[in-house]
Motif scaffolding. Structure first.
Motif, mmCIF file in Angstrom:
data_model
loop_
_atom_site.group_PDB
_atom_site.id
_atom_site.type_symbol
_atom_site.label_atom_id
_atom_site.label_comp_id
_atom_site.label_asym_id
_atom_site.label_seq_id
_atom_site.Cartn_x
_atom_site.Cartn_y
_atom_site.Cartn_z
ATOM 1 N N MET A 192 1.006 -1.265 -0.612
ATOM 2 C CA MET A 192 0.473 -0.343 0.084
ATOM 3 C C MET A 192 1.130 0.826 0.317
ATOM 4 N N ASP A 193 1.832 0.992 0.839
ATOM 5 C CA ASP A 193 2.782 2.251 0.449
ATOM 6 C C ASP A 193 4.002 2.535 -0.270
ATOM 7 N N LYS A 194 3.687 2.721 -1.783
ATOM 8 C CA LYS A 194 4.555 3.043 -2.554
ATOM 9 C C LYS A 194 5.528 3.643 -2.269
ATOM 10 N N GLN A 195 5.729 5.341 -1.669
ATOM 11 C CA GLN A 195 6.674 5.646 -0.995
ATOM 12 C C GLN A 195 7.161 5.528 -0.222
ATOM 13 N N ARG A 196 7.496 4.439 -0.154
ATOM 14 C CA ARG A 196 8.141 3.433 0.853
ATOM 15 C C ARG A 196 9.981 3.628 1.220
ATOM 16 N N PRO A 197 9.649 3.262 0.138
ATOM 17 C CA PRO A 197 11.649 3.546 -0.520
ATOM 18 C C PRO A 197 12.290 5.096 -0.677
ATOM 19 N N ALA A 198 11.331 5.740 -1.051
ATOM 20 C CA ALA A 198 12.133 7.695 -1.275
ATOM 21 C C ALA A 198 12.386 7.523 -0.172
ATOM 22 N N LYS A 199 11.015 7.720 1.096
ATOM 23 C CA LYS A 199 11.198 8.213 2.407
ATOM 24 C C LYS A 199 12.244 7.598 3.027
ATOM 25 N N LEU A 200 12.276 6.606 2.515
ATOM 26 C CA LEU A 200 13.996 5.876 3.715
ATOM 27 C C LEU A 200 14.589 6.518 3.069
ATOM 28 N N LEU A 201 15.031 6.729 2.031
ATOM 29 C CA LEU A 201 16.332 6.735 1.684
ATOM 30 C C LEU A 201 16.837 8.388 1.966
ATOM 31 N N LYS A 202 15.759 8.754 1.786
ATOM 32 C CA LYS A 202 15.396 10.674 2.414
ATOM 33 C C LYS A 202 15.616 10.307 3.396
ATOM 34 N N ALA A 203 15.133 9.429 4.081
ATOM 35 C CA ALA A 203 15.224 9.923 5.681
ATOM 36 C C ALA A 203 17.082 9.902 5.302
ATOM 37 N N MET A 204 17.526 8.478 5.178
ATOM 38 C CA MET A 204 19.028 8.122 5.575
ATOM 39 C C MET A 204 20.547 9.164 5.112
ATOM 40 N N GLU A 205 19.954 9.799 3.775
ATOM 41 C CA GLU A 205 20.492 11.066 3.626
ATOM 42 C C GLU A 205 20.721 12.083 4.623
ATOM 43 N N GLU A 206 19.406 12.265 4.691
ATOM 44 C CA GLU A 206 19.467 13.774 6.001
ATOM 45 C C GLU A 206 19.899 13.130 7.455
ATOM 46 N N GLU A 207 20.360 11.873 7.618
ATOM 47 C CA GLU A 207 20.670 11.586 9.120
ATOM 48 C C GLU A 207 22.466 11.094 8.844
ATOM 49 N N GLY A 208 23.021 12.205 7.677
ATOM 50 C CA GLY A 208 24.039 11.206 7.792
ATOM 51 C C GLY A 208 24.972 10.668 6.564
ATOM 52 N N ILE A 231 19.488 -4.382 -2.356
ATOM 53 C CA ILE A 231 19.413 -3.229 -2.818
ATOM 54 C C ILE A 231 18.937 -3.358 -3.533
ATOM 55 N N THR A 232 18.819 -3.930 -4.664
ATOM 56 C CA THR A 232 18.363 -4.022 -6.515
ATOM 57 C C THR A 232 17.277 -4.387 -6.229
ATOM 58 N N THR A 233 16.411 -4.853 -5.070
ATOM 59 C CA THR A 233 15.128 -5.061 -4.786
ATOM 60 C C THR A 233 14.284 -3.409 -4.979
ATOM 61 N N MET A 234 15.539 -2.841 -3.590
ATOM 62 C CA MET A 234 14.795 -1.794 -3.124
ATOM 63 C C MET A 234 14.838 -0.774 -4.376
ATOM 64 N N ASN A 235 15.902 -0.486 -5.079
ATOM 65 C CA ASN A 235 15.643 -0.035 -6.338
ATOM 66 C C ASN A 235 14.517 0.409 -7.495
ATOM 67 N N ARG A 236 13.950 -1.264 -7.557
ATOM 68 C CA ARG A 236 13.625 -1.469 -8.387
ATOM 69 C C ARG A 236 12.418 -1.096 -7.639
ATOM 70 N N LEU A 237 11.776 -1.421 -6.990
ATOM 71 C CA LEU A 237 10.458 -0.396 -6.366
ATOM 72 C C LEU A 237 10.844 0.849 -6.023
ATOM 73 N N LEU A 238 12.304 1.522 -5.891
ATOM 74 C CA LEU A 238 11.976 3.064 -6.154
ATOM 75 C C LEU A 238 11.926 2.923 -7.807
ATOM 76 N N TYR A 239 11.940 3.039 -8.646
ATOM 77 C CA TYR A 239 11.839 3.725 -9.813
ATOM 78 C C TYR A 239 10.564 3.721 -10.361
ATOM 79 N N GLN A 240 9.630 1.960 -9.905
ATOM 80 C CA GLN A 240 8.775 2.249 -10.164
ATOM 81 C C GLN A 240 7.259 2.561 -10.262
#
Length: 242
Positions: A192-208, A231-240
């Motif tokens: 249901m949460d299609k934005q999970r990859p983008a949200k977690l990666l953004k948080a990772m970047e913000e944490e340094g 990581i491959t799975t994460m990238n696929r979900l991110l760009y989908q």
């Protein structure tokens, strides 16, 4: 067996740290943390400040025992946390260098203890399934293919220890983030949460944390043997879902 221990000592986050040498006699059947306990008993009896290090379950489950031993997070034995290393593993290495995780996003609290709350904030950014809680539904309501369940379970074994960050030249938390995303997003409940990859990666970047450059050192030191295929799975979900 007698070991020379070079241990990182730092009295506080804003204090200057350095290695300090100690000598300890240890049985080959002692675990690494039992050896550290024996050293602290010796220091306490001598009126010295014991070495601060983190631990909890001592069963390889919680991931708290975050030590770098002779340059390798968790120590020389693969697929094993620090608390499950034994002194017999180091019988041919009489001098040991023991230090904390090294990453800007993991500031040192004292000696060998680092603050890993950045991982908690990454999870809070979307590392959960947004559904109502309450009585569990019938297990067969949502049929899940065996290979999907197996892949999700493999990713769910991540204990959030941070070894992947400690070994990465970029101090990247990508394997940790990918494990959380792969664990949740490939299951029907998590789709249901299609934005999970983008949200977690953004948080990772913000944490340094740094970005992934495919060194694959993270896979080598992960105590739960999580593969970079996550990581491959994460990238696929991110760009989908862009």
């Amino acid at each position: 067996m007698i070991f020379k221990l070079n241990i990182w000592r730092q009295s506080g986050p804003d204090k200057k740290g350095d290695f300090k040498a100690y000598e300890i006699e240890a049985s080959e059947d002692s675990s690494f943390l039992e050896m550290m306990d024996a050293l602290n008993d010796k220091l306490t009896l001598n009126g010295e400040d014991p070495v601060a290090f983190d631990f909890d379950c001592r069963e390889g489950i919680c991931g708290s025992c975050n030590l770098v031993i002779n340059g390798t997070p968790h120590g020389k034995q693969q697929a094993t946390t620090t608390c499950q290393q034994y002194m017999r593993d180091y019988k041919d290495e009489k001098e040991l260098w023991i230090e904390p995780w090294r990453a800007t996003a993991f500031p040192i609290i004292k000696d060998l203890i680092v603050d890993r709350s950045a991982f908690d904030r990454i999870i809070q950014a979307g590392g959960y399934i947004p559904i109502r809680t309450g009585s569990a539904c019938e297990a067969n309501t949502l049929p899940i293919d065996k290979h999907v369940a197996d892949d999700a379970f493999d990713a769910a074994t991540c204990i959030g220890c941070g070894a992947c960050v400690a070994v990465c030249p970029n101090a990247s938390a990508t394997l940790f983030v990918a494990a959380k995303i792969s664990h949740l997003s490939i299951l029907p409940q998590g789709e249901m949460d299609k934005q999970r990859p983008a949200k977690l990666l953004k948080a990772m970047e913000e944490e340094g944390f740094g970005s992934c450059s495919n060194y694959r050192e993270c896979e080598r030191v992960c105590p739960k043997e999580i593969k970079v295929s996550a990581i491959t799975t994460m990238n696929r979900l991110l760009y989908q879902n862009r």
